[in-house]
Design a protein around this motif. Structure first.
Motif, short mmCIF file in Angstrom:
data_model
loop_
_atom_site.label_atom_id
_atom_site.label_comp_id
_atom_site.label_asym_id
_atom_site.label_seq_id
_atom_site.Cartn_x
_atom_site.Cartn_y
_atom_site.Cartn_z
N LEU A 187 0.82 -1.21 0.00
CA LEU A 187 0.00 0.00 0.00
C LEU A 187 0.86 1.26 0.00
CD1 LEU A 187 -2.82 -1.02 2.51
CD2 LEU A 187 -2.99 -0.87 0.02
N VAL A 188 1.90 1.27 0.82
CA VAL A 188 2.78 2.44 0.88
C VAL A 188 3.48 2.65 -0.46
CG1 VAL A 188 4.88 3.36 1.93
CG2 VAL A 188 3.11 2.34 3.37
N ALA A 189 3.93 1.56 -1.09
CA ALA A 189 4.62 1.67 -2.38
C ALA A 189 3.68 2.18 -3.47
CB ALA A 189 5.21 0.31 -2.78
N VAL A 190 2.45 1.67 -3.50
CA VAL A 190 1.49 2.12 -4.52
C VAL A 190 1.14 3.59 -4.30
CG1 VAL A 190 -0.87 1.86 -5.37
CG2 VAL A 190 0.54 -0.17 -4.99
N VAL A 191 0.87 3.96 -3.05
CA VAL A 191 0.55 5.36 -2.75
C VAL A 191 1.74 6.25 -3.07
CG1 VAL A 191 0.02 7.00 -0.91
CG2 VAL A 191 -1.20 4.82 -1.02
N VAL B 202 -6.57 7.05 -14.41
CA VAL B 202 -7.05 5.76 -14.91
C VAL B 202 -5.88 4.96 -15.49
CG1 VAL B 202 -8.53 4.62 -16.61
CG2 VAL B 202 -9.38 6.60 -15.32
N ASN B 203 -5.00 5.63 -16.23
CA ASN B 203 -3.84 4.94 -16.79
C ASN B 203 -2.97 4.34 -15.68
OD1 ASN B 203 -4.63 5.66 -19.35
ND2 ASN B 203 -3.16 7.32 -19.57
N PHE B 204 -2.77 5.09 -14.62
CA PHE B 204 -1.93 4.60 -13.52
C PHE B 204 -2.50 3.31 -12.95
CE2 PHE B 204 -1.00 4.34 -8.97
CZ PHE B 204 0.39 4.41 -8.98
N PHE B 205 -3.80 3.30 -12.73
CA PHE B 205 -4.43 2.11 -12.15
C PHE B 205 -4.71 1.03 -13.20
CE2 PHE B 205 -5.27 5.24 -8.81
CZ PHE B 205 -4.86 4.52 -7.70
N THR C 299 -2.56 -5.79 -9.35
CA THR C 299 -2.27 -7.01 -8.60
C THR C 299 -1.64 -6.72 -7.24
OG1 THR C 299 -0.16 -7.25 -9.80
CG2 THR C 299 -2.08 -8.43 -10.67
N SER C 300 -0.92 -5.60 -7.12
CA SER C 300 -0.35 -5.23 -5.83
C SER C 300 -1.46 -4.90 -4.83
CB SER C 300 0.60 -4.05 -5.97
OG SER C 300 1.74 -4.42 -6.72
N LEU C 301 -2.46 -4.15 -5.26
CA LEU C 301 -3.59 -3.83 -4.38
C LEU C 301 -4.36 -5.10 -4.03
CD1 LEU C 301 -4.82 -0.54 -6.09
CD2 LEU C 301 -3.56 -0.76 -3.93
N PHE C 302 -4.54 -5.97 -5.02
CA PHE C 302 -5.21 -7.25 -4.78
C PHE C 302 -4.45 -8.07 -3.75
CE2 PHE C 302 -5.39 -11.80 -6.22
CZ PHE C 302 -6.65 -12.08 -5.72
N HIS C 303 -3.12 -8.13 -3.90
CA HIS C 303 -2.32 -8.95 -2.98
C HIS C 303 -2.29 -8.34 -1.59
CE1 HIS C 303 1.09 -12.14 -3.05
NE2 HIS C 303 0.30 -12.27 -2.02
N ALA C 304 -2.35 -7.02 -1.49
CA ALA C 304 -2.40 -6.40 -0.17
C ALA C 304 -3.65 -6.87 0.59
CB ALA C 304 -2.41 -4.88 -0.31
N ASN D 218 9.86 0.64 -6.47
CA ASN D 218 10.02 -0.39 -7.50
C ASN D 218 10.56 -1.68 -6.91
OD1 ASN D 218 9.02 0.81 -9.83
ND2 ASN D 218 10.93 1.88 -10.26
N GLU D 219 11.51 -1.57 -5.99
CA GLU D 219 12.08 -2.77 -5.39
C GLU D 219 11.06 -3.49 -4.51
OE1 GLU D 219 14.89 -4.14 -6.30
OE2 GLU D 219 15.04 -2.45 -7.69
N VAL D 220 10.25 -2.73 -3.79
CA VAL D 220 9.21 -3.35 -2.96
C VAL D 220 8.22 -4.10 -3.84
CG1 VAL D 220 7.21 -2.88 -1.47
CG2 VAL D 220 9.39 -1.74 -1.03
#
Length: 223
Positions: free
Chosen positions: A17-21, A44-47, A54-59, A117-119
């Motif tokens: 969540l922190v990485a996406v935000v 919209v492009n970002f999401f 998939t990162s939000l889904f996995h969170a 990016n690494e996270v």
């Protein structure tokens, strides 16, 4: 052991969540500084990036997995096992694709954020695989789950290719926008043939990864 993996899952969920935000804030400042007129389209492009979705889904799945470890004593419910299998497949595949194909592609000045990016592409994929291999509570996942896991990336690719030709890229002025270079028919002499090849290859990779993830869950089945 259950408390350790529950805490690790909470940490990974927060990290995602922190990485996406963090990435979103950097992109938002970049769009505003560039003078973009259609910020809503940029959002919209970002999401629309597979990694972000998939990162939000996995969170969410990590959070559910942490709850299951703390609230239950037996195996995970079947629905959670299927969600964990899907999230693990997507995250590990994303890590492989990024490090194999995208790591060397430079970002525009102002968009660099190496820690995020690494996270997203290294730390969480490595942990996700270890979690699937070692964490308690996992029960055998049905083979038919592989089909459901593969369906989402295929639908994502199809929707992306249908939408992209009608989206203005305010950075380049091109009347199209593709989230990844290998999906852009204008970026290769092979055009849509090259894109189709990459889509097939990635579908095979996802299918193989999903089959491996499900196979691992079944191989350790106790009588």
């Amino acid at each position: 052991m259950r408390v350790f993996f529950a805490a690790a899952r909470v940490l990974m969920a927060l990290g995602l969540l922190v990485a996406v935000v963090g990435r979103f804030q950097v992109y938002l400042r970049f769009w505003i500084g560039r003078g973009d007129q259609e910020i809503a389209v940029d959002v919209v492009n970002f999401f629309s990036y597979f990694t972000i979705q998939t990162s939000l889904f996995h969170a969410v799945v990590f959070a559910l997995g942490a709850w299951a470890l703390l609230a239950r004593r037996g195996a995970d419910p079947a629905w959670l096992g299927a969600l964990r299998a899907a999230a693990t497949t997507y995250t590990v595949t994303t890590g492989i694709v990024y490090n194999a194909l995208l790591r060397q592609i430079p970002l525009e000045p102002g968009l660099e954020q190496p820690w995020a990016n690494e996270v997203l592409h290294t730390v969480v994929p490595v942990y996700a695989l270890l979690d699937w291999l070692l964490a308690p509570g996992r029960d055998p996942v049905r083979w038919r789950t592989v089909g459901w896991i593969v369906a989402y990336p295929v639908l994502w690719a199809g929707c992306t290719l249908l939408r992209a030709p009608f989206v203005l890229d305010e950075g380049t002025g091109n009347p199209w926008w593709y989230p990844y270079p290998f999906l852009d028919p204008h970026a290769s002499a092979g055009g849509y043939g090259s894109v189709a090849t990459w889509v097939v290859v990635l579908a095979i990779v996802v299918t193989a990864m999903a089959s491996g993830v499900v196979g691992i869950s079944r191989a350790r089945r106790r009588p």
